[in-house]
Design an enzyme around this catalytic site. Sequence first.
Site, PDB file in Angstrom:
ATOM      1  N   ASP A   1      -9.445  -3.928  -5.208  1.00 20.52           N
ATOM      2  CA  ASP A   1      -9.769  -2.756  -4.403  1.00 20.52           C
ATOM      3  C   ASP A   1     -10.196  -1.555  -5.248  1.00 20.52           C
ATOM      4  O   ASP A   1      -9.448  -1.088  -6.108  1.00 20.52           O
ATOM      5  CB  ASP A   1      -8.568  -2.363  -3.559  1.00 20.52           C
ATOM      6  CG  ASP A   1      -8.067  -3.500  -2.686  1.00 20.52           C
ATOM      7  OD1 ASP A   1      -8.009  -4.638  -3.174  1.00 20.52           O
ATOM      8  OD2 ASP A   1      -7.705  -3.238  -1.525  1.00 20.52           O
TER       9      ASP A   1
ATOM     10  N   GLU B   1     -13.112  -1.342   0.030  1.00 24.40           N
ATOM     11  CA  GLU B   1     -12.702  -0.623   1.236  1.00 24.40           C
ATOM     12  C   GLU B   1     -12.005   0.713   0.984  1.00 24.40           C
ATOM     13  O   GLU B   1     -11.829   1.490   1.913  1.00 24.40           O
ATOM     14  CB  GLU B   1     -11.794  -1.523   2.093  1.00 24.40           C
ATOM     15  CG  GLU B   1     -10.411  -1.737   1.544  1.00 24.40           C
ATOM     16  CD  GLU B   1      -9.361  -1.681   2.659  1.00 24.40           C
ATOM     17  OE1 GLU B   1      -9.696  -1.839   3.826  1.00 24.40           O
ATOM     18  OE2 GLU B   1      -8.199  -1.446   2.321  1.00 24.40           O
TER      19      GLU B   1
ATOM     20  N   ASN C   1      -8.791  -3.346   6.382  1.00 29.65           N
ATOM     21  CA  ASN C   1      -8.491  -2.483   7.517  1.00 29.65           C
ATOM     22  C   ASN C   1      -9.083  -1.081   7.428  1.00 29.65           C
ATOM     23  O   ASN C   1      -9.280  -0.409   8.439  1.00 29.65           O
ATOM     24  CB  ASN C   1      -6.976  -2.385   7.712  1.00 29.65           C
ATOM     25  CG  ASN C   1      -6.243  -1.957   6.458  1.00 29.65           C
ATOM     26  OD1 ASN C   1      -6.324  -2.626   5.419  1.00 29.65           O
ATOM     27  ND2 ASN C   1      -5.520  -0.853   6.518  1.00 29.65           N
ATOM     28  N   HIS C   2      -9.408  -0.617   6.206  1.00 29.71           N
ATOM     29  CA  HIS C   2      -9.952   0.740   6.058  1.00 29.71           C
ATOM     30  C   HIS C   2     -11.469   0.806   6.183  1.00 29.71           C
ATOM     31  O   HIS C   2     -12.050   1.892   6.047  1.00 29.71           O
ATOM     32  CB  HIS C   2      -9.529   1.341   4.718  1.00 29.71           C
ATOM     33  CG  HIS C   2      -8.081   1.726   4.656  1.00 29.71           C
ATOM     34  ND1 HIS C   2      -7.496   2.555   5.597  1.00 29.71           N
ATOM     35  CD2 HIS C   2      -7.101   1.398   3.772  1.00 29.71           C
ATOM     36  CE1 HIS C   2      -6.217   2.716   5.299  1.00 29.71           C
ATOM     37  NE2 HIS C   2      -5.953   2.018   4.204  1.00 29.71           N
TER      38      HIS C   2
END
Length: 256
Positions: free
Chosen positions: A10, A41, A69-70
């Site tokens: 990430d 993300e 999810n972001h």
Amino acid sequence: MQVRILMLGDVAGAPGMSALFLGLSGLIRKTRSDLCVINGENAAGGFGIGEEDYYAMKKYGADVITSGNHIWQKNEIYPLLDSKDDLLRPLNYPKGVMGHGVCTLVRNGVTYSVISLQGRVDMPVTDCPFRCVKETVEKLRKTSDIILVDFHAESSLEKEAMGFWLDGSVTAVVGTHTHVQTMDEKILAGGTGYITDIGLTGVHGAVIGSKPEVSIERQLTQLPMKSEISDGAGSIQGVLIIADTQTGRCLSIERV
């Protein structure tokens, strides 16, 4: 024929983007990678991907950008979710949601498919990732030499279960989301490479890339304080996968 694939953890804010700017092209050359997959993300200040972040990551060397999810945090990215094949939102959102969860591309005669997938344990509600990905993989196996899965999930149990669920049918299942690189990289019995989390591209002397003081205050007060990306130099984490294009099996997986 063997291929070499970088899958990077990430990207957290400006320090993570700076680390890619300064180090990604050199890392690709050093590892002689044929494909680079990045989870982006958290690129935009820790929450979501901005349009300029997408184009910057592509310029720095990313072939495919996965998410979690972001991905929905920045409205400006919504049009790109439909128009860019190499920018993925998790596959297991309901039908009709913008974007797509699979990218298939050809590099030097090798067909790669990358799947972005999201867990459900302690995460926003989505469709079942296990049922969803199984059906997709069965279709991809007919045309793809290499299949890679980025499983963006909180639970180690859920991630390990996914590794065994897909063992023998995909080249690798790598976990993202926790920003803490695990040391359990392995090749499962069926030939699938696995690691619970590939880590963080960002500031490592912090709390998952964010300012420690804010995280501590949130624990002490239990107030819903928003994390803030930590200042400092970022560095790159992920894995290098070596795979056999004839069988689709993982031959080696090591942390970078």
